[in-house]
Write an enzyme that holds these catalytic residues in place. Structure first.
Site, PDB file in Angstrom:
ATOM      1  N   GLU A 101      31.501  78.076  45.469  1.00  0.00           N
ATOM      2  CA  GLU A 101      31.006  76.859  46.107  1.00  0.00           C
ATOM      3  C   GLU A 101      30.876  77.082  47.602  1.00  0.00           C
ATOM      4  OE1 GLU A 101      29.688  74.198  45.575  1.00  0.00           O
ATOM      5  OE2 GLU A 101      30.587  72.955  44.008  1.00  0.00           O
ATOM      6  N   ASP A 102      29.937  76.389  48.222  1.00  0.00           N
ATOM      7  CA  ASP A 102      29.879  76.436  49.687  1.00  0.00           C
ATOM      8  C   ASP A 102      30.971  75.545  50.285  1.00  0.00           C
ATOM      9  OD1 ASP A 102      28.616  74.207  48.672  1.00  0.00           O
ATOM     10  OD2 ASP A 102      27.004  74.171  50.144  1.00  0.00           O
ATOM     11  N   ASP A 105      34.616  69.149  48.834  1.00  0.00           N
ATOM     12  CA  ASP A 105      34.663  67.906  49.603  1.00  0.00           C
ATOM     13  C   ASP A 105      35.552  66.906  48.851  1.00  0.00           C
ATOM     14  OD1 ASP A 105      33.918  66.180  51.649  1.00  0.00           O
ATOM     15  OD2 ASP A 105      32.062  65.580  50.703  1.00  0.00           O
ATOM     16  N   PHE A 154      30.453  66.583  59.605  1.00  0.00           N
ATOM     17  CA  PHE A 154      29.284  66.897  58.783  1.00  0.00           C
ATOM     18  C   PHE A 154      28.740  68.261  59.184  1.00  0.00           C
ATOM     19  CE2 PHE A 154      24.926  66.812  57.335  1.00  0.00           C
ATOM     20  CZ  PHE A 154      25.110  66.366  56.030  1.00  0.00           C
ATOM     21  N   ARG A 167      19.738  75.104  55.767  1.00  0.00           N
ATOM     22  CA  ARG A 167      20.499  76.021  54.903  1.00  0.00           C
ATOM     23  C   ARG A 167      20.439  77.456  55.431  1.00  0.00           C
ATOM     24  NH1 ARG A 167      21.832  73.299  50.064  1.00  0.00           N
ATOM     25  NH2 ARG A 167      20.256  71.871  49.273  1.00  0.00           N
TER      26      ARG A 167
END
Ligand code: PRP
Length: 180
Positions: A101-102, A105, A154, A167
């Site tokens: 996963e990047d 959260d 963010f 990205r």
């Protein structure tokens, strides 16, 4: 006079620090699975950049697959719904699976993925995440390999987007929107 509103970006994690940490995480994985094969599953789309750098530093027999999910209600309520958009191409039964996963959260996406992938009887199931925002968690999940723990800001870049943009940035940046 019309003033153009700018989205402001500030570097949070520089590319050199990412490169170094990705090598360390890959080394940990290589040590943990010495003599075995790993099957790396990238969660589209955010994980694609991290995955491509990570697998090239893993010194083991490695195979790759991708899965795509979308989630609703994330962060607003703990019952956020996850939908499978693209399934894996092949079986993971008996394999050492590493979900890549990047970012972790709320943990809703990962909770769903762990549940559906466990049912498919992998030999082992671990999670590698470049970024972790533990302060946002609504589900009790943890990464086995975490690149960086970050505050509740963010972030974009190195796979992470804002409305599909950014990205391709080499650094992880904090994005400040004009409304903020
Ligand atoms: C991001 C990220 C994780 C998920 C994490 O994906 O790649 O999959 O959110 O959030 P959670 O822990 O709150 O579930 P996103 O849905 O933004 O899609 P993308 O990877 O295509 O950008």
């Amino acid at each position: 006079m019309k003033v153009a509103l700018q989205e402001e970006r500030k570097i949070l994690i520089r590319r050199a620090a990412i490169e170094k940490r990705v090598r360390q995480v890959a080394l940990e994985i290589t040590r943990d699975f010495k003599g075995e094969r790993v099957h790396v599953i990238g969660v589209l789309k955010g994980a694609c950049i991290f995955l491509s750098d990570l697998v090239r530093e893993i010194n083991l027999e490695t195979s790759i697959d991708f899965i795509a999910v979308s989630s609703y209600g994330r962060g607003k309520d703990s019952s956020g719904q996850v939908r499978l958009l693209k399934d894996l191409d092949s079986s993971i039964a008996g394999l050492n699976v590493i979900i890549v996963e990047d970012i972790l959260d709320t943990g809703i996406t990962l909770t769903y993925l762990l549940r559906i992938l466990r049912q498919r009887k992998p030999k082992s199931l671990r999670v590698a995440a470049l970024l972790d925002k533990p302060s946002r968690r609504v589900k009790p999940v943890k990464g086995d390999y975490v690149g960086f723990t970050i505050p509740n800001v963010f972030v974009v870049g190195y796979g992470l987007d804002y409305a599909e943009r950014y990205r391709n940035l080499k650094d992880v940046c904090v994005l400040k929107l004009p409304t903020e």
